[in-house]
Motif scaffolding. Structure first.
Motif, PDB file in Angstrom:
ATOM      1  N   PHE A  22       0.858  -1.280  -0.234  1.00  0.00           N
ATOM      2  CA  PHE A  22       0.167   0.037   0.119  1.00  0.00           C
ATOM      3  C   PHE A  22       1.008   1.071   0.079  1.00  0.00           C
ATOM      4  O   PHE A  22       0.687   2.154  -0.799  1.00  0.00           O
ATOM      5  N   ALA A  23       2.065   1.345   0.823  1.00  0.00           N
ATOM      6  CA  ALA A  23       2.779   2.377   0.920  1.00  0.00           C
ATOM      7  C   ALA A  23       3.321   2.760  -0.416  1.00  0.00           C
ATOM      8  O   ALA A  23       4.004   3.680  -0.825  1.00  0.00           O
ATOM      9  N   LEU A  24       3.946   1.248  -0.796  1.00  0.00           N
ATOM     10  CA  LEU A  24       4.608   1.367  -1.926  1.00  0.00           C
ATOM     11  C   LEU A  24       4.153   2.112  -3.218  1.00  0.00           C
ATOM     12  O   LEU A  24       4.492   2.958  -4.080  1.00  0.00           O
ATOM     13  N   ASN A  25       2.610   1.853  -3.210  1.00  0.00           N
ATOM     14  CA  ASN A  25       1.776   2.541  -4.336  1.00  0.00           C
ATOM     15  C   ASN A  25       1.441   3.866  -4.226  1.00  0.00           C
ATOM     16  O   ASN A  25       1.200   4.720  -4.917  1.00  0.00           O
ATOM     17  N   HIS A  26       1.757   4.358  -3.063  1.00  0.00           N
ATOM     18  CA  HIS A  26       1.548   5.873  -2.520  1.00  0.00           C
ATOM     19  C   HIS A  26       2.730   6.471  -3.150  1.00  0.00           C
ATOM     20  O   HIS A  26       2.431   7.659  -3.458  1.00  0.00           O
ATOM     21  N   TYR A  27       3.739   5.995  -3.241  1.00  0.00           N
ATOM     22  CA  TYR A  27       5.080   6.797  -3.860  1.00  0.00           C
ATOM     23  C   TYR A  27       5.291   6.441  -5.152  1.00  0.00           C
ATOM     24  O   TYR A  27       5.999   7.480  -5.831  1.00  0.00           O
ATOM     25  N   PHE A  28       4.787   5.476  -5.602  1.00  0.00           N
ATOM     26  CA  PHE A  28       5.192   5.031  -7.140  1.00  0.00           C
ATOM     27  C   PHE A  28       3.763   4.904  -7.877  1.00  0.00           C
ATOM     28  O   PHE A  28       2.886   4.461  -7.376  1.00  0.00           O
TER      29      PHE A  28
ATOM     30  N   THR B 296      16.456   9.996  -5.993  1.00  0.00           N
ATOM     31  CA  THR B 296      15.077  10.143  -5.770  1.00  0.00           C
ATOM     32  C   THR B 296      14.368   9.117  -5.298  1.00  0.00           C
ATOM     33  O   THR B 296      13.646   8.878  -4.395  1.00  0.00           O
ATOM     34  N   THR B 297      14.886   7.753  -5.938  1.00  0.00           N
ATOM     35  CA  THR B 297      14.473   6.546  -5.534  1.00  0.00           C
ATOM     36  C   THR B 297      14.984   6.158  -4.103  1.00  0.00           C
ATOM     37  O   THR B 297      13.965   5.483  -3.344  1.00  0.00           O
ATOM     38  N   VAL B 298      15.961   6.362  -3.708  1.00  0.00           N
ATOM     39  CA  VAL B 298      16.560   6.066  -2.504  1.00  0.00           C
ATOM     40  C   VAL B 298      15.774   6.721  -1.250  1.00  0.00           C
ATOM     41  O   VAL B 298      15.687   6.314  -0.297  1.00  0.00           O
ATOM     42  N   VAL B 299      15.559   8.259  -1.649  1.00  0.00           N
ATOM     43  CA  VAL B 299      14.740   8.992  -0.624  1.00  0.00           C
ATOM     44  C   VAL B 299      13.475   8.380  -0.449  1.00  0.00           C
ATOM     45  O   VAL B 299      12.867   8.213   0.820  1.00  0.00           O
ATOM     46  N   LYS B 300      12.699   8.005  -1.321  1.00  0.00           N
ATOM     47  CA  LYS B 300      11.412   7.179  -1.248  1.00  0.00           C
ATOM     48  C   LYS B 300      11.641   5.833  -0.388  1.00  0.00           C
ATOM     49  O   LYS B 300      10.616   5.465   0.192  1.00  0.00           O
TER      50      LYS B 300
ATOM     51  N   GLU C 132      22.960  17.674  -1.493  1.00  0.00           N
ATOM     52  CA  GLU C 132      22.159  18.407  -2.350  1.00  0.00           C
ATOM     53  C   GLU C 132      21.244  17.702  -3.085  1.00  0.00           C
ATOM     54  O   GLU C 132      19.931  18.156  -2.950  1.00  0.00           O
ATOM     55  N   SER C 133      21.322  16.507  -3.576  1.00  0.00           N
ATOM     56  CA  SER C 133      20.406  15.858  -4.169  1.00  0.00           C
ATOM     57  C   SER C 133      19.207  15.171  -3.247  1.00  0.00           C
ATOM     58  O   SER C 133      18.089  15.244  -3.417  1.00  0.00           O
ATOM     59  N   ILE C 134      19.549  14.824  -2.030  1.00  0.00           N
ATOM     60  CA  ILE C 134      18.737  14.476  -1.135  1.00  0.00           C
ATOM     61  C   ILE C 134      17.862  15.577  -0.465  1.00  0.00           C
ATOM     62  O   ILE C 134      16.609  15.573  -0.283  1.00  0.00           O
ATOM     63  N   SER C 135      18.363  16.628  -0.232  1.00  0.00           N
ATOM     64  CA  SER C 135      17.621  17.690   0.277  1.00  0.00           C
ATOM     65  C   SER C 135      16.556  18.276  -1.044  1.00  0.00           C
ATOM     66  O   SER C 135      15.314  18.419  -0.361  1.00  0.00           O
ATOM     67  N   ALA C 136      17.020  18.178  -2.068  1.00  0.00           N
ATOM     68  CA  ALA C 136      15.833  18.684  -3.035  1.00  0.00           C
ATOM     69  C   ALA C 136      14.791  17.571  -3.449  1.00  0.00           C
ATOM     70  O   ALA C 136      13.650  17.875  -3.402  1.00  0.00           O
TER      71      ALA C 136
ATOM     72  N   SER D  37      10.295  17.691  -2.533  1.00  0.00           N
ATOM     73  CA  SER D  37       9.081  17.061  -3.447  1.00  0.00           C
ATOM     74  C   SER D  37       8.517  15.944  -2.871  1.00  0.00           C
ATOM     75  O   SER D  37       7.522  15.461  -3.590  1.00  0.00           O
ATOM     76  N   LEU D  38       8.908  15.301  -1.575  1.00  0.00           N
ATOM     77  CA  LEU D  38       8.341  14.184  -1.290  1.00  0.00           C
ATOM     78  C   LEU D  38       7.121  14.141  -0.625  1.00  0.00           C
ATOM     79  O   LEU D  38       6.634  15.046  -0.113  1.00  0.00           O
ATOM     80  N   ASN D  39       6.201  13.231  -1.149  1.00  0.00           N
ATOM     81  CA  ASN D  39       4.739  13.168  -0.668  1.00  0.00           C
ATOM     82  C   ASN D  39       4.576  12.453   0.606  1.00  0.00           C
ATOM     83  O   ASN D  39       4.039  11.199   0.507  1.00  0.00           O
ATOM     84  N   CYS D  40       5.156  12.966   1.696  1.00  0.00           N
ATOM     85  CA  CYS D  40       4.688  12.175   2.928  1.00  0.00           C
ATOM     86  C   CYS D  40       4.513  13.411   4.108  1.00  0.00           C
ATOM     87  O   CYS D  40       4.800  14.497   3.630  1.00  0.00           O
TER      88      CYS D  40
END
Length: 546
Positions: free
Chosen positions: A121-127, A161-165, A197-201, A205-208
């Motif tokens: 369920f959580a996986l489908n929330h992010y992807f 982006t993937t690893v942050v999710k 820098e990439s983690i911060s950016a 935009s992370l939907n959480c």
């Protein structure tokens, strides 16, 4: 016996030392000396071992080498003798140990998978939930079900982006009464800053929830700093007896991590820790021996996902990188000659062009701009050379640029330097880049060398206290790994040499965000693309047949 080039003095000295320890007859000594020199040379070229011919294997089994060679089936521990023969392959004891130990550590990690329960369920929330394969989603699914996750992909494919999710998913599914400790690291300071820098950016935009965002760390360290480098020692503070306290360890630019460092990192993981490796398997392998990321992707496909869609890296630079990676030399050369604004051959005077690009940061220094502004201007453009020495090499171009810009003296205002060795006392590490500037906070304004740390802080140090460093108007392509610049100028030598490969050119091209210029003869460019790096080692076999 005089051993001919390309053996170095170190190769010959090592061969002499071991030959003197042997009890071989004179003719056999000469042959043994040549074998050892070849092994030493192979390791200097990034290989971990040497494949022996049948007659050479017979020689190594001679009783006269009882004090030099031990034998292994790949499972039993070798003694402390300097050489190890495993099947038909000869190692120095040090690299045999690292390779065998790393294979054992990886097998333990593979057997300690701790799948996250009920994460779909959580996986489908992010992807996305479309029928088209979402490789980022597959990478997340793999990371949630395995203790070891290897996520590869070219520039702009969304590895960060993937690893942050993934980290958000791990935090959301983690029991509330059990904090999840996460570490982020990269091989060099520059790579650490880029990841930070990439983690911060990506977090922005992370939907959480804000609670989850706050728990995702942004501080990124070098691997050496993470493990706790010791003064004048190849060992680290954290090891199997004193493991790292983290539940999840993320390593970016994993293609740069050599065999020895990866073994020490795995040794320091605590039981049931997760390890996530990010990298581009098509880039150059590490400067030191081994090709760990390539070996792992080959041997462990069930733990590897390659991201295939580029979201940022587009246009002519992407087309050029793909043509080079696929060794389509004619297509790549045509792209360089088509007059695109993003890519092309440099048709102006080399040194005059470099000097023009560097005047911007030197002007900012004269205007007394702050260090971060000056460093950003300097870092926008970088000359990348295939070789350190020789015509169009790093040393040659650095000297010519300094002369053209009339930058005199050893330490001058604006001198850019790169640290070339790890130095725990100053917490400066191989690849760190600094600028020599006047310290305006002091009354006499002495020259200091300023460095930007991964956490955004500024470190300044007297030039006399610096570890070994070199001027860096130009750097080798190897040293540029983990870095990114608005424009890169790739300079190849006028003659072919062993370092020129398609991986080298691909790595140089993918350092650029906006523009790529190339200085090369077509015949040299074509010959480079026709050659692939193939490092000799036994890690993949140890994992495949374990």
């Amino acid at each position: 016996m005089v051993i001919e080039l390309p053996f170095s003095r170190l190769d010959i000295a090592f061969a002499d030392f071991l030959t003197q320890r042997s009890a071989l007859a004179i003719p056999q000594q000469l042959e043994f000396k040549n074998i050892v020199a070849r092994l030493s040379y192979q390791q200097s070229q990034g290989h971990t071992c040497l494949n022996l011919l049948s007659d050479e294997q017979i020689l190594i089994h001679q009783s006269g080498l009882a004090h030099c060679v031990t034998f292994s089936d790949g499972l039993a521990s070798a003694s402390n003798l300097p050489l190890v023969l495993q099947n038909q392959t000869l190692y120095t004891q040090r690299y045999w140990f690292y390779e065998t130990r790393l294979a054992q550590q990886l097998r333990q990690l593979l057997h300690t998978d701790t799948p996250v329960a009920d994460f779909n369920f959580a996986l489908n929330h992010y992807f996305s939930t479309t029928t088209e394969i979402d490789w980022q989603k597959e990478a997340a699914r793999m990371a949630l079900t395995h203790a070891l996750a290897i996520i590869t992909g070219g520039p702009g494919t969304g590895k960060t982006t993937t690893v942050v999710k993934i980290l958000a998913l791990l935090l959301e599914t983690n029991p509330l009464d059990k904090p999840l400790h996460i570490a982020l690291a990269a091989p060099t300071g520059k790579a650490a800053m880029r990841l930070q820098e990439s983690i911060s950016a990506s977090k922005a935009s992370l939907n959480c929830s804000e609670t989850i965002k706050q728990k995702i760390p942004e501080t990124v360290s070098t691997i050496h700093r993470l493990l706790g480098a010791k003064l004048f020692s190849p060992t680290f503070r954290h090891n199997s007896k004193q493991p790292l306290p983290y539940d999840v360890v993320v390593i970016d630019e994993a293609s740069m991590v050599d065999l020895a460092l990866m073994s020490k990192l795995l040794d320091a993981l605590k039981t049931e820790a997760r390890l996530i490796l990010l990298g581009d398997k098509n880039q150059l392998a590490s400067v030191e021996s081994g090709s760990v990321l390539a070996d792992l992707t080959q041997a462990l496909p069930q733990h590897t996902v390659e991201l295939q869609k580029s979201h940022r890296f587009q246009g002519a630079i992407k087309l050029l990188a793909e043509a080079v990676n696929q060794q389509h030399a004619t297509q790549a050369w045509q792209l360089l000659n088509q007059g695109d604004a993003q890519i092309g051959l440099l048709e102006r005077d080399l040194i005059a062009y470099i000097a023009k690009q560097q005047r911007a940061y030197l002007t900012l220094i004269q205007q007394r701009a702050d260090f971060k502004t000056v460093l950003a201007a300097f870092s926008a453009f970088q000359v990348l050379c295939s070789n350190r020495e020789g015509e169009n090499g790093v040393s040659d171009i650095n000297k010519r640029v300094e002369k053209y810009l009339n930058l005199t003296g050893f330490w001058y205002q604006g001198r850019p330097v790169m640290i070339t060795q790890n130095h725990a006392p100053t917490q400066l590490y191989n690849g760190d880049i600094g600028l020599c500037l006047s310290d305006t906070t002091q009354k006499n304004q002495p020259l200091m060398v300023f460095f930007l740390r991964p956490d955004g802080s500024i470190k300044k140090i007297l030039p006399s206290r610096l570890p070994h460093c070199e001027t860096v108007f130009a750097m080798t392509i190897h040293k540029s790994q983990g870095s990114e610049f608005d424009e890169v100028l790739i300079v190849l030598p006028p003659i072919i040499n062993p370092v020129l490969t398609k991986e080298l050119i691909y790595t140089a091209i993918t350092r650029a965000k906006k523009t790529v210029k190339v200085v090369a003869e077509q015949v040299i460019f074509n010959q480079a693309l026709a050659r692939k790096v193939k490092r000799l080692g036994g890690l993949a076999d140890k994992l495949l047949f374990s």
